[in-house]
Design a protein around this motif. Structure first.
Motif, short mmCIF file in Angstrom:
data_model
loop_
_atom_site.label_atom_id
_atom_site.label_comp_id
_atom_site.label_asym_id
_atom_site.label_seq_id
_atom_site.Cartn_x
_atom_site.Cartn_y
_atom_site.Cartn_z
N LEU A 166 9.17 -1.46 8.43
CA LEU A 166 7.87 -1.25 7.81
C LEU A 166 7.72 -2.23 6.66
CD1 LEU A 166 7.95 2.65 7.89
CD2 LEU A 166 6.78 1.10 9.48
N PRO A 167 6.73 -3.14 6.72
CA PRO A 167 6.60 -4.21 5.71
C PRO A 167 6.43 -3.65 4.30
CG PRO A 167 5.21 -4.66 7.61
CD PRO A 167 5.72 -3.26 7.77
N ILE A 226 0.83 -1.20 0.00
CA ILE A 226 0.00 0.00 0.00
C ILE A 226 0.86 1.25 0.00
CG2 ILE A 226 -1.56 1.35 1.46
CD1 ILE A 226 -3.02 -1.27 2.09
N SER A 227 1.99 1.22 0.71
CA SER A 227 2.86 2.41 0.73
C SER A 227 3.36 2.73 -0.67
CB SER A 227 4.04 2.20 1.69
OG SER A 227 4.75 1.02 1.38
N ARG A 228 3.63 1.74 -1.49
CA ARG A 228 4.08 2.01 -2.86
C ARG A 228 2.90 2.44 -3.74
NH1 ARG A 228 9.36 1.16 -3.18
NH2 ARG A 228 10.27 -0.37 -1.75
N ASN A 281 -1.36 1.32 9.57
CA ASN A 281 -0.61 2.51 9.94
C ASN A 281 0.87 2.39 9.59
OD1 ASN A 281 -2.18 4.76 11.49
ND2 ASN A 281 -3.12 2.81 12.10
N MET A 282 1.40 1.20 9.63
CA MET A 282 2.80 1.03 9.21
C MET A 282 2.97 1.37 7.73
SD MET A 282 3.68 -2.40 11.45
CE MET A 282 5.47 -2.43 11.30
N GLN A 283 2.00 0.99 6.91
CA GLN A 283 2.05 1.36 5.50
C GLN A 283 1.95 2.88 5.32
OE1 GLN A 283 2.65 -0.57 2.86
NE2 GLN A 283 2.86 -2.39 4.16
N LEU A 284 1.06 3.50 6.07
CA LEU A 284 0.89 4.95 5.96
C LEU A 284 2.13 5.70 6.44
CD1 LEU A 284 -2.80 5.25 7.25
CD2 LEU A 284 -2.00 5.14 4.88
N LEU A 285 2.76 5.21 7.49
CA LEU A 285 3.96 5.85 7.99
C LEU A 285 5.13 5.73 7.00
CD1 LEU A 285 3.73 4.78 11.72
CD2 LEU A 285 3.59 7.12 10.84
N ALA A 286 5.19 4.60 6.30
CA ALA A 286 6.24 4.45 5.29
C ALA A 286 6.09 5.50 4.20
CB ALA A 286 6.20 3.05 4.68
N GLY A 293 2.46 6.12 -3.31
CA GLY A 293 3.42 6.96 -4.02
C GLY A 293 4.87 6.70 -3.69
N GLY A 294 5.11 5.76 -2.78
CA GLY A 294 6.49 5.43 -2.47
C GLY A 294 6.78 5.49 -0.98
N ARG A 295 7.98 5.01 -0.62
CA ARG A 295 8.35 4.87 0.78
C ARG A 295 9.42 5.89 1.15
NH1 ARG A 295 7.02 -0.20 2.89
NH2 ARG A 295 9.00 -0.45 3.97
N HIS A 296 9.08 6.78 2.07
CA HIS A 296 10.04 7.76 2.57
C HIS A 296 10.97 7.16 3.60
CE1 HIS A 296 8.35 11.42 0.69
NE2 HIS A 296 7.21 10.77 0.76
N ARG A 297 10.59 6.03 4.15
CA ARG A 297 11.41 5.39 5.20
C ARG A 297 11.08 3.90 5.24
NH1 ARG A 297 7.61 8.57 6.75
NH2 ARG A 297 9.03 10.33 6.92
N ASP A 298 12.04 3.11 5.67
CA ASP A 298 11.84 1.67 5.83
C ASP A 298 11.72 1.27 7.29
OD1 ASP A 298 11.95 1.02 3.05
OD2 ASP A 298 14.12 1.34 3.12
#
Length: 389
Positions: free
Chosen positions: A367-368, A121-123, A313-318, A126-131
């Protein structure tokens, strides 16, 4: 691809002890999961905010009201589904339980879309700002015992959270001004100086009592003061923000972009705490996040519930952009309930193991990046804890 089924799973279990916050004590834990199935064999999972009888009522809305509106639609058309449901329910609930119910369905549609695309979902966002992300541990729940005993318990519990490796801690208040200040002093004593402490009132005060508690929190160096007054008291929030040094946090009880537009315009928040499982799901959360950042208000998501809520929330935080950016921006935190929670720790086929990661990785968790939410509930666990409705 078509939606062929929408099912609620309301789970319940006894807790090892009675806990509470400013509004009530409780001895059972509840979770409300939403399962959306498709004609191509993909299944998505979501979660609706709301405990106890609220979860049961929301399950009726999910299955009896929302499901017929989206049956046969393509789950990847999640924004189309969202607006169809919202527009048909506008006359019956622009906030509250209908939006909580929609939230769980929307999250499940995002889960399906990610699986179909082979992307987390993070991708998709639009992408992952952090892992990795830092985690703060909340505990220090109210208990029906004398305040002196509770204060000593709070000091010990706060120290244990710090020593476990969490980056910060959050406590509950709600016994009254003098007793709450005593509890906050105990927590500061327990963790010592230089460790971030947040205080959650769950809208226990009027603005005058909140000012008295807030001034004590200023002296104690608290990082934020959460839901100090009723969410309807926008002017009270603004007064507290203007008057106190401690940051004012809130927003878990606000819904949709329209509610958040007005909340942010009132100028009462130093930190925004959107609850994705309540405000309208991931589709609406992204619009709320954009509004918060447009108002230059940092976001620390409110997280409460099962492993589905935590994974969401882990996806959203990424995917959350830093605000304001720079070489060393203050990164968002993941909120983590340190009390026993089987629906978070025992429910998945592969556990998230937040506590283990925090202890081993300097207070952070990975973050998965698996497709969709990246987690799957254990059907045997659901069968053991599902309640009849």
């Amino acid at each position: 691809m078509k939606i062929t089924g929408v099912r609620s799973h309301v789970l319940s279990c006894d807790m090892p002890e009675t806990l509470g916050y400013s509004q009530q004590y409780y001895s059972k834990r509840t979770a409300h999961l939403v399962e959306v199935s498709t004609d191509e064999g993909l299944t998505g999972w979501g979660e609706c905010f709301g405990p106890g009888a609220v979860a049961t009522a929301n399950a009726g809305i999910v299955e009896g009201v929302i499901a017929p509106m989206i049956m046969g639609m393509d789950p990847r058309d999640r924004d189309v589904c969202w607006h169809r449901v919202y527009n048909l329910l506008r006359d019956h609930g622009q906030k509250g339980m209908p939006i909580q119910a929609l939230s769980g369905v929307d999250i499940a549609l995002w889960d399906i879309t990610g699986q179909a695309a082979g992307l987390s979902i993070s991708r998709l966002i639009g992408g992952r700002h952090r892992d990795r992300v830092g985690v703060y541990g909340y505990g220090m729940m109210l208990r029906p015992e004398p305040v002196g005993e509770l204060a000593e318990r709070f000091a010990d519990e706060a120290a244990a959270i710090r020593d476990t490796g969490f980056r910060a801690t959050k406590m509950k208040v709600g016994l009254g001004v003098r007793d709450d200040i005593r509890l906050a002093e105990a927590v500061r004593r327990g963790v010592g100086d230089g460790f971030d402490v947040m205080v959650d009132a769950n809208h226990a005060y009027d603005v005058n009592d909140a000012l008295e508690v807030g001034r004590a929190l200023d002296d104690l160096g608290a990082y934020w003061f959460e839901e100090p007054v009723a969410p309807e008291d926008r002017e009270g929030y603004a007064t507290l923000r203007r008057t106190l040094r401690t940051r004012i946090a809130g927003g878990e009880a606000e819904y949709t972009r329209w509610g958040w537009r007005d909340l942010l315009a009132s100028g009462g928040l130093s930190i925004a705490q959107p609850e994705v499982c309540a405000l309208g799901g991931i589709s609406e959360y992204l619009r709320v996040l954009a509004l918060c950042h447009a108002h230059h208000v940092p976001v620390v998501n409110h997280v409460w519930g099962s492993a589905i809520a935590v994974a969401t929330n882990m996806q959203l935080l990424a995917a959350m952009p830093p605000l304001p950016g720079g070489l060393h921006p203050r990164e968002p935190w993941l909120e983590f309930d340190t009390t026993e929670n089987w629906f978070r720790d025992e429910m998945l086929t592969e556990a998230l193991d937040i506590q283990g990661q925090v202890a081993a990785n300097n207070g952070t968790v990975a973050l998965p990046d698996r497709p969709g939410l990246g987690v799957v509930p254990d059907p045997d666990f659901l069968n053991r804890h599902r309640i009849d409705r």
